[in-house]
Design a protein around this motif. Structure first.
Motif, PDB file in Angstrom:
ATOM      1  N   PRO A 225      -1.272  17.893  80.967  1.00  0.00           N
ATOM      2  CA  PRO A 225      -2.636  18.358  80.708  1.00  0.00           C
ATOM      3  C   PRO A 225      -2.622  19.697  79.972  1.00  0.00           C
ATOM      4  O   PRO A 225      -1.726  20.515  80.171  1.00  0.00           O
ATOM      5  CB  PRO A 225      -3.226  18.501  82.116  1.00  0.00           C
ATOM      6  N   LEU A 226      -3.591  19.901  79.118  1.00  0.00           N
ATOM      7  CA  LEU A 226      -3.764  21.104  78.298  1.00  0.00           C
ATOM      8  C   LEU A 226      -2.778  21.163  77.133  1.00  0.00           C
ATOM      9  O   LEU A 226      -3.142  21.515  76.016  1.00  0.00           O
ATOM     10  CB  LEU A 226      -3.625  22.390  79.134  1.00  0.00           C
ATOM     11  N   LEU A 227      -1.521  20.805  77.383  1.00  0.00           N
ATOM     12  CA  LEU A 227      -0.496  20.945  76.347  1.00  0.00           C
ATOM     13  C   LEU A 227      -0.279  19.665  75.551  1.00  0.00           C
ATOM     14  O   LEU A 227       0.330  19.701  74.481  1.00  0.00           O
ATOM     15  CB  LEU A 227       0.832  21.372  76.981  1.00  0.00           C
ATOM     16  N   ASN A 228      -0.738  18.538  76.084  1.00  0.00           N
ATOM     17  CA  ASN A 228      -0.509  17.233  75.457  1.00  0.00           C
ATOM     18  C   ASN A 228       0.991  16.941  75.365  1.00  0.00           C
ATOM     19  O   ASN A 228       1.679  16.975  76.362  1.00  0.00           O
ATOM     20  CB  ASN A 228      -1.201  17.163  74.091  1.00  0.00           C
ATOM     21  N   ASP A 229       1.518  16.702  74.160  1.00  0.00           N
ATOM     22  CA  ASP A 229       2.923  16.318  74.006  1.00  0.00           C
ATOM     23  C   ASP A 229       3.808  17.551  73.834  1.00  0.00           C
ATOM     24  O   ASP A 229       3.521  18.429  73.012  1.00  0.00           O
ATOM     25  CB  ASP A 229       3.106  15.399  72.797  1.00  0.00           C
ATOM     26  N   VAL A 230       4.891  17.580  74.616  1.00  0.00           N
ATOM     27  CA  VAL A 230       5.842  18.697  74.565  1.00  0.00           C
ATOM     28  C   VAL A 230       7.250  18.125  74.430  1.00  0.00           C
ATOM     29  O   VAL A 230       7.626  17.207  75.162  1.00  0.00           O
ATOM     30  CB  VAL A 230       5.755  19.563  75.837  1.00  0.00           C
ATOM     31  N   GLN A 231       8.030  18.666  73.504  1.00  0.00           N
ATOM     32  CA  GLN A 231       9.412  18.216  73.325  1.00  0.00           C
ATOM     33  C   GLN A 231      10.255  18.639  74.524  1.00  0.00           C
ATOM     34  O   GLN A 231      10.271  19.811  74.903  1.00  0.00           O
ATOM     35  CB  GLN A 231      10.005  18.809  72.044  1.00  0.00           C
ATOM     36  N   ALA A 232      10.956  17.674  75.132  1.00  0.00           N
ATOM     37  CA  ALA A 232      11.799  17.966  76.294  1.00  0.00           C
ATOM     38  C   ALA A 232      13.249  17.576  76.054  1.00  0.00           C
ATOM     39  O   ALA A 232      14.166  18.291  76.466  1.00  0.00           O
ATOM     40  CB  ALA A 232      11.268  17.247  77.534  1.00  0.00           C
ATOM     41  N   ALA A 233      13.475  16.434  75.404  1.00  0.00           N
ATOM     42  CA  ALA A 233      14.845  15.980  75.163  1.00  0.00           C
ATOM     43  C   ALA A 233      15.578  16.972  74.268  1.00  0.00           C
ATOM     44  O   ALA A 233      15.014  17.506  73.311  1.00  0.00           O
ATOM     45  CB  ALA A 233      14.834  14.600  74.517  1.00  0.00           C
ATOM     46  N   GLY A 234      16.825  17.222  74.610  1.00  0.00           N
ATOM     47  CA  GLY A 234      17.623  18.176  73.848  1.00  0.00           C
ATOM     48  C   GLY A 234      17.588  19.580  74.407  1.00  0.00           C
ATOM     49  O   GLY A 234      18.331  20.446  73.946  1.00  0.00           O
ATOM     50  N   LEU A 235      16.729  19.820  75.413  1.00  0.00           N
ATOM     51  CA  LEU A 235      16.627  21.136  76.039  1.00  0.00           C
ATOM     52  C   LEU A 235      17.222  21.093  77.441  1.00  0.00           C
ATOM     53  O   LEU A 235      17.240  20.046  78.091  1.00  0.00           O
ATOM     54  CB  LEU A 235      15.165  21.584  76.130  1.00  0.00           C
ATOM     55  N   THR A 236      17.690  22.234  77.918  1.00  0.00           N
ATOM     56  CA  THR A 236      18.072  22.350  79.321  1.00  0.00           C
ATOM     57  C   THR A 236      16.805  22.605  80.136  1.00  0.00           C
ATOM     58  O   THR A 236      15.761  22.979  79.573  1.00  0.00           O
ATOM     59  CB  THR A 236      19.058  23.507  79.531  1.00  0.00           C
ATOM     60  N   PRO A 237      16.845  22.416  81.465  1.00  0.00           N
ATOM     61  CA  PRO A 237      15.669  22.731  82.280  1.00  0.00           C
ATOM     62  C   PRO A 237      15.178  24.163  82.105  1.00  0.00           C
ATOM     63  O   PRO A 237      13.969  24.413  82.088  1.00  0.00           O
ATOM     64  CB  PRO A 237      16.163  22.477  83.712  1.00  0.00           C
ATOM     65  N   VAL A 238      16.098  25.106  81.955  1.00  0.00           N
ATOM     66  CA  VAL A 238      15.700  26.505  81.770  1.00  0.00           C
ATOM     67  C   VAL A 238      14.979  26.687  80.439  1.00  0.00           C
ATOM     68  O   VAL A 238      13.955  27.377  80.353  1.00  0.00           O
ATOM     69  CB  VAL A 238      16.928  27.433  81.854  1.00  0.00           C
ATOM     70  N   GLN A 239      15.496  26.066  79.376  1.00  0.00           N
ATOM     71  CA  GLN A 239      14.853  26.183  78.066  1.00  0.00           C
ATOM     72  C   GLN A 239      13.465  25.550  78.070  1.00  0.00           C
ATOM     73  O   GLN A 239      12.525  26.097  77.488  1.00  0.00           O
ATOM     74  CB  GLN A 239      15.733  25.532  77.000  1.00  0.00           C
ATOM     75  N   LEU A 240      13.325  24.403  78.735  1.00  0.00           N
ATOM     76  CA  LEU A 240      12.013  23.763  78.814  1.00  0.00           C
ATOM     77  C   LEU A 240      11.051  24.611  79.632  1.00  0.00           C
ATOM     78  O   LEU A 240       9.871  24.731  79.291  1.00  0.00           O
ATOM     79  CB  LEU A 240      12.147  22.369  79.426  1.00  0.00           C
TER      80      LEU A 240
END
Length: 204
Positions: free
Chosen positions: A76-91
């Motif tokens: 919600p609010l952000l819609n689509d966010v890139q997650a693949a390729g990131l570490t949990p900390v980076q996301l």
């Protein structure tokens, strides 16, 4: 007088204890979540993983979300966010920055609930060829064992691991007999290296 003073002191202590017990549940509920950076940060998120996204004091945004095949998650609010390729900390850092437009001083945590993106294929002269989903780090030997071992016709010294690196495919030789020989390690023989997501182990 002493007896009366003790009675007053005991009464005050009981009142203070009752007050502490009455507010303790509220204090526990107000306690912020633990530092999200405490979890291992080296894992790279991939498609089909399931993530727990928690925004402190905001239940409307907090939720478990799957990573879509295109590598994105929907919030919600952000819609689509890139997650693949990131570490949990980076996301977590990316979500914190994006949410500042809508939420003052957002406290975000990202936890990988389910791992589904690490898949390795074993084909050729093994008893159980197929695609294997891994939940933790695994070596070539681990995958060969999962595939049931070799058939009678396997060329064990001609095994190749095919690894995609950008637009090219790298061929990594894996000589099984050198690895299992007693003198192999001493003579600089074959190393039992870890597989990477998307690897294909070919046993001719």
């Amino acid at each position: 007088m002493r007896s009366r003073s003790r009675s007053i002191g005991l009464r005050a202590l009981l009142i203070a204890l009752a007050f502490t017990l009455s507010i303790a549940p509220g204090l526990a509920q107000q306690r912020q979540p633990s530092d999200p950076d405490a979890q291992p940060s080296g894992y790279v998120i991939g498609p089909e993983d399931v993530l727990d996204i928690a925004v402190w004091n905001n239940d409307k945004i907090s939720r478990a979300v799957p990573v879509r095949p295109d590598g994105k998650i929907s919030l919600p609010l952000l819609n689509d966010v890139q997650a693949a390729g990131l570490t949990p900390v980076q996301l977590r850092q990316a979500l914190t920055q994006a949410l500042t437009t809508f939420v003052p001083n957002p406290e975000v945590s990202v936890i990988v609930r389910e791992v589904h993106s690490v898949k390795v294929t074993v084909i050729g002269q093994v008893k159980l060829p197929g695609r294997y989903e891994l939940k933790s780090r695994a070596t070539v030997l681990d995958l060969l064992a999962m595939a049931g071992g070799f058939t009678d016709y396997a060329a064990r010294d001609s095994i190749v691991v095919l690894r995609q690196e950008g637009a090219t495919t790298r061929r990594i030789p894996f000589e099984f007999d050198k690895l299992t020989a007693k003198s192999g390690a001493k003579n600089g023989g074959q190393e039992n290296f870890c597989v990477a997501p998307g690897d294909i182990i070919l046993v001719p």
